[in-house]
Write a protein that holds these residues in place. Structure first.
Motif, short mmCIF file in Angstrom:
data_model
loop_
_atom_site.label_atom_id
_atom_site.label_comp_id
_atom_site.label_asym_id
_atom_site.label_seq_id
_atom_site.Cartn_x
_atom_site.Cartn_y
_atom_site.Cartn_z
N ASN A 1 -44.52 0.87 -2.87
CA ASN A 1 -43.62 0.22 -3.83
C ASN A 1 -43.41 1.08 -5.07
OD1 ASN A 1 -43.09 -1.98 -2.22
ND2 ASN A 1 -44.72 -3.23 -3.08
N MET A 2 -44.47 1.68 -5.57
CA MET A 2 -44.33 2.56 -6.74
C MET A 2 -43.48 3.79 -6.41
SD MET A 2 -48.12 2.53 -8.42
CE MET A 2 -48.45 1.54 -9.87
N ALA A 3 -43.64 4.31 -5.22
CA ALA A 3 -42.85 5.47 -4.81
C ALA A 3 -41.36 5.11 -4.77
CB ALA A 3 -43.32 5.98 -3.44
N ASN A 4 -41.03 3.97 -4.18
CA ASN A 4 -39.64 3.55 -4.11
C ASN A 4 -39.08 3.23 -5.48
OD1 ASN A 4 -38.47 3.87 -1.61
ND2 ASN A 4 -39.26 1.95 -0.81
N LEU A 5 -39.87 2.58 -6.34
CA LEU A 5 -39.39 2.28 -7.69
C LEU A 5 -39.15 3.56 -8.49
CD1 LEU A 5 -41.55 -0.84 -8.62
CD2 LEU A 5 -39.12 -0.78 -8.03
N SER A 6 -40.05 4.53 -8.34
CA SER A 6 -39.87 5.82 -9.03
C SER A 6 -38.56 6.48 -8.59
CB SER A 6 -41.03 6.77 -8.72
OG SER A 6 -42.24 6.25 -9.20
N ALA A 7 -38.32 6.49 -7.29
CA ALA A 7 -37.10 7.10 -6.76
C ALA A 7 -35.86 6.35 -7.24
CB ALA A 7 -37.15 7.14 -5.23
N LEU A 8 -35.93 5.02 -7.22
CA LEU A 8 -34.79 4.21 -7.68
C LEU A 8 -34.47 4.51 -9.14
CD1 LEU A 8 -32.74 1.87 -7.22
CD2 LEU A 8 -34.54 0.32 -8.03
N LEU A 9 -35.49 4.52 -9.98
CA LEU A 9 -35.27 4.79 -11.40
C LEU A 9 -34.75 6.20 -11.63
CD1 LEU A 9 -38.43 2.97 -12.72
CD2 LEU A 9 -36.06 2.28 -13.15
N PHE A 10 -35.34 7.17 -10.94
CA PHE A 10 -34.97 8.57 -11.13
C PHE A 10 -33.51 8.81 -10.74
CE2 PHE A 10 -35.02 13.17 -10.16
CZ PHE A 10 -35.55 13.64 -11.36
N THR A 11 -33.05 8.13 -9.69
CA THR A 11 -31.67 8.35 -9.23
C THR A 11 -30.66 7.43 -9.91
OG1 THR A 11 -32.01 6.87 -7.34
CG2 THR A 11 -32.40 9.23 -6.97
#
Length: 153
Positions: free
Chosen positions: A27-37
């Protein structure tokens, strides 16, 4: 689009990504990617876990390699974890005790993530621009973090 509407939409996207998934790293990995993009004018987005009462350790992130360990109470991340309050810093170079993991970062926002009433991690977002983050960003990102916290109990 107004910032409030943007963050409402972003939080819905985040909830859709993590809904039904219990693995916190995923979940943290996906949230990081979502925020970064999704966020404009940022150069780093990710998490640091509370590893011990003395320090934070790097978690999932997007961006350049980062500091692995941060002492509790030091730098923007350590200050957010220690104070249990969001840190919105317009100029990291003027922040007492700033830890420069990436010299290109000039402003930063760090939001504590709570689990069972204690700080479990922090969400850290950096920008190469001064004063990139404002109260609207703070409010929107705190709501997104609150929705993530619901998956942690």
């Amino acid at each position: 689009m107004q910032k409030q509407d943007f963050y409402q939409s972003l939080t819905k996207q985040a909830q859709a990504l993590i809904s039904g998934e219990s693995n916190v790293i995923a979940n943290m990995a996906n949230l990081s990617a979502l925020l970064f993009t999704s966020l404009e004018d940022i150069n780093w987005a990710g998490f640091y876990f509370v590893d011990s009462p003395q320090e934070l350790v790097l978690g999932p992130f997007q961006g350049n390699p980062a500091c692995i360990r941060i002492p509790m109470g030091r730098g923007v991340c350590g200050s957010a974890a220690y104070s249990k309050k969001t840190q919105l810093v317009e100029d990291v170079h003027a922040f007492d005790g700033h830890i420069a993991c990436d010299a290109a970062s000039n402003s930063e926002i760090v939001i504590p993530v709570f689990k069972n009433g204690e700080v479990f991690a922090v969400l850290d977002i950096d920008s190469p621009s001064l004063s990139r983050f404002d109260e609207s960003d703070k409010n929107g990102l705190e709501k997104l973090v609150k929705s993530f916290e619901l998956t942690l109990s």
